[in-house]
Scaffold this active site. Structure first.
Site, PDB file in Angstrom:
ATOM      1  CD  GLU A  39      -1.918   1.584   0.119  1.00 55.87           C
ATOM      2  OE1 GLU A  39      -2.513   2.797  -0.238  1.00 55.87           O
ATOM      3  OE2 GLU A  39      -3.934   0.922  -0.050  1.00 55.87           O
ATOM      4  CE1 TYR A 176     -20.004   6.984  -6.972  1.00 57.26           C
ATOM      5  CE2 TYR A 176     -20.588   6.554  -9.004  1.00 57.26           C
ATOM      6  CZ  TYR A 176     -19.081   7.246  -7.499  1.00 57.26           C
ATOM      7  OH  TYR A 176     -18.108   6.120  -8.150  1.00 57.26           O
ATOM      8  CD  GLU A 196     -23.957  15.156 -16.075  1.00 51.84           C
ATOM      9  OE1 GLU A 196     -23.813  15.088 -17.889  1.00 51.84           O
ATOM     10  OE2 GLU A 196     -23.175  14.915 -15.702  1.00 51.84           O
ATOM     11  CB  THR A 261     -17.462  14.998  -9.762  1.00 53.55           C
ATOM     12  OG1 THR A 261     -18.515  15.364  -9.362  1.00 53.55           O
ATOM     13  CG2 THR A 261     -16.931  15.610  -8.128  1.00 53.55           C
ATOM     14  CB  VAL A 262     -15.258  14.818 -15.090  1.00 53.27           C
ATOM     15  CG1 VAL A 262     -15.999  15.834 -15.085  1.00 53.27           C
ATOM     16  CG2 VAL A 262     -14.048  14.087 -15.172  1.00 53.27           C
ATOM     17  NE  ARG A 264     -12.014   7.115  -7.736  1.00 50.65           N
ATOM     18  CZ  ARG A 264     -11.396   7.857  -6.719  1.00 50.65           C
ATOM     19  NH1 ARG A 264     -11.938   9.350  -6.704  1.00 50.65           N
ATOM     20  NH2 ARG A 264     -10.299   7.313  -6.544  1.00 50.65           N
ATOM     21  CG  HIS A 437     -47.002  -3.879  10.389  1.00 50.26           C
ATOM     22  ND1 HIS A 437     -47.765  -2.706   8.590  1.00 50.26           N
ATOM     23  CD2 HIS A 437     -48.343  -3.290  11.429  1.00 50.26           C
ATOM     24  CE1 HIS A 437     -48.221  -1.505   9.102  1.00 50.26           C
ATOM     25  NE2 HIS A 437     -48.914  -2.295  10.568  1.00 50.26           N
TER      26      HIS A 437
END
Length: 459
Positions: A39, A176, A196, A261-262, A264, A437
């Site tokens: 990592e 999203y 958008e 935010t278009v 990744r 319920h």
């Protein structure tokens, strides 16, 4: 910087410790394999540290702030709470890896050849020889040439780390991520504008499904421009003006920050050195894999954001399970029939399987059933009566093949319908299952009953 001469030898090397990476590591270790994981940043990957988890904390905090209707939010406390959750999750993954006796290497992984990787750490390097390798390197936000990330042009990672609530924000991209962060900051008091390029925000979802989300955004005075293409920017004193084309009109809007935010981009370029291992790439920098997530090098696999498909944590985790089974020489392959898509907007949006229009486009004869949150006692008690559940079923077999939900707790309700599709359940199976319920789950049951009623009326 020192270099270790002797290579560490492992059965399975995993590059990346996100949901795909740590799931694969745990599974492989449970099978008795010697596992190492690399990592380059914090354990837990993007999802845990700068993606799914911190964004959902801010979304929840924004919702609580909205309910309390406080005059001013203490954003430092919000960020402190977010950090505590992220730390707890990241430390939990690290504990899991340590508890499974999985070796963890911190640094950048770079292939030397198809059986060896060099890990470049801050203080030292390490060589790792592997029998099998799983590439789970994840992705990063796409940067637009005309809007390079900087002081006032933010990626999603930057937006989650702001120390103050912005006065105003332009969001380029209404997918999203863009919608979730737009709504979050709008609830905290930010003046938000969404640009958008498609005909609607959340493209890919049926327009009817997202109407309640649009209404909620507009209630928070969010300006939404669709078929809008950001062209250029002009920095002014402590602000940025964005010039964009909305259909045939030239417009401009000014805000304190711009959030891009278009989409990744997969982390397959640069330091990873896939070419030295002979690994072939497909379009857009994605790694080409088969139905077992195996690359063209038989003992090297790839999962998650570096291969085709939606960049979703649960997709990566699922693929990790398939890959470990393949490494154990068990007959298995990926089946993407049931991948839930969830937007943690207000109200939430969730989908699994094909929509009605998608099913019809595939020449399927379908029947649909729908039930509203507005007639559900639990939803009304929660003051969350907006939304509906829609079930899509095969007309001949009556098996459920898809579902869409907009409404509170859609992210949780979609699981029942995903399981129904996975098991090949019929409308009657869901309708005749006793649902407690008063619960939101009854809406799912009633949507199945509505579909059965339509079938009976056709007869």
């Amino acid at each position: 910087m020192t270099v270790e001469n002797a290579a560490t030898q492992v059965d399975v090397l995993i590059i990346g410790s996100g949901p795909g990476g740590y799931t694969a590591a745990k599974r492989a270790s449970d099978h008795g394999l010697h596992v190492a994981i690399v990592e380059r940043d914090r354990i837990g990957g993007v999802c845990t540290n700068v993606g799914c988890i911190p964004s959902k904390v801010l979304i929840a905090e924004a919702h609580r702030f909205e309910i309390r209707a406080e005059a001013k939010v203490d954003f430092s406390q919000v960020q402190s709470f977010k950090k505590s959750i992220v730390d707890k999750q990241s430390n939990g993954v690290a504990f899991l890896l340590n508890n499974k006796l999985i070796s963890t290497f911190h640094g950048d992984a770079s292939f030397i050849n198809e059986h060896e990787v060099l890990v470049k750490g801050v203080e030292s390097n390490a060589r790792i020889e592997f029998k099998h390798c799983i590439i789970a390197a994840g992705s990063r936000p796409i940067e637009l040439g005309a809007f390079p990330f900087g002081d006032r042009i933010l990626s999603s990672t930057d937006a989650l780390a702001l120390d103050q609530v912005p006065d105003s924000l332009i969001v380029i991209g209404g997918g999203y991520i863009g919608v979730e962060l737009s709504q979050t900051f709008a609830k905290f008091g930010t003046k938000v504008t969404i640009l958008e390029g498609a005909e609607q925000i959340l493209p890919g979802f049926e327009s009817e499904l997202i109407r309640p989300v649009v209404r909620k955004l507009q209630e928070k005075h969010v300006d939404i421009y669709t078929r809008a293409v950001a062209d250029r920017m002009e920095p002014t004193h402590e602000q940025i003006t964005v010039y964009f084309k909305e259909q045939e009109n030239l417009r401009q809007v000014t805000a304190q920050y711009v959030l891009v935010t278009v989409g990744r981009r997969p982390n397959t370029d640069g330091k990873l050195g896939l070419d030295r291992a002979g690994i072939e790439l497909a379009d857009r920098g994605l790694i080409q894999v088969d139905e077992q997530c195996r690359t063209n090098i038989p003992h090297i696999y790839a999962i998650g954001d570096v291969i085709a498909g939606p960049a979703l944590a649960h997709k990566a985790s699922y693929e990790a399970k398939v890959v470990v089974e393949a490494i154990m020489n068990r007959r298995t392959k990926v089946d993407y029939k049931v991948i839930p898509l969830v937007v943690f907007s207000d109200p939430e949006v969730a989908s699994v399987g094909p929509s009605e229009s998608e099913a019809k486009a595939r020449s399927k004869e379908v029947v649909t059933g729908r039930s509203s949150f507005a007639i559900n006692g639990r939803a009304l008690a929660l003051k969350a009566g907006e939304g509906y559940v829609k079930i899509v079923a095969d007309k001949e077999t009556r098996c459920i093949i898809g579902a869409q939900i907009v409404g509170t707790e859609a992210s949780n309700l979609i699981a029942e319908l995903g399981l129904a599709i996975e098991l090949g359940a019929t409308l009657e199976d869901v309708a005749l299952t006793i649902h407690a319920h008063p619960t939101l789950g009854e809406i799912v049951m009633e949507a199945a009953e509505a579909a059965i009623a339509r079938l009976n009326a056709i007869k």
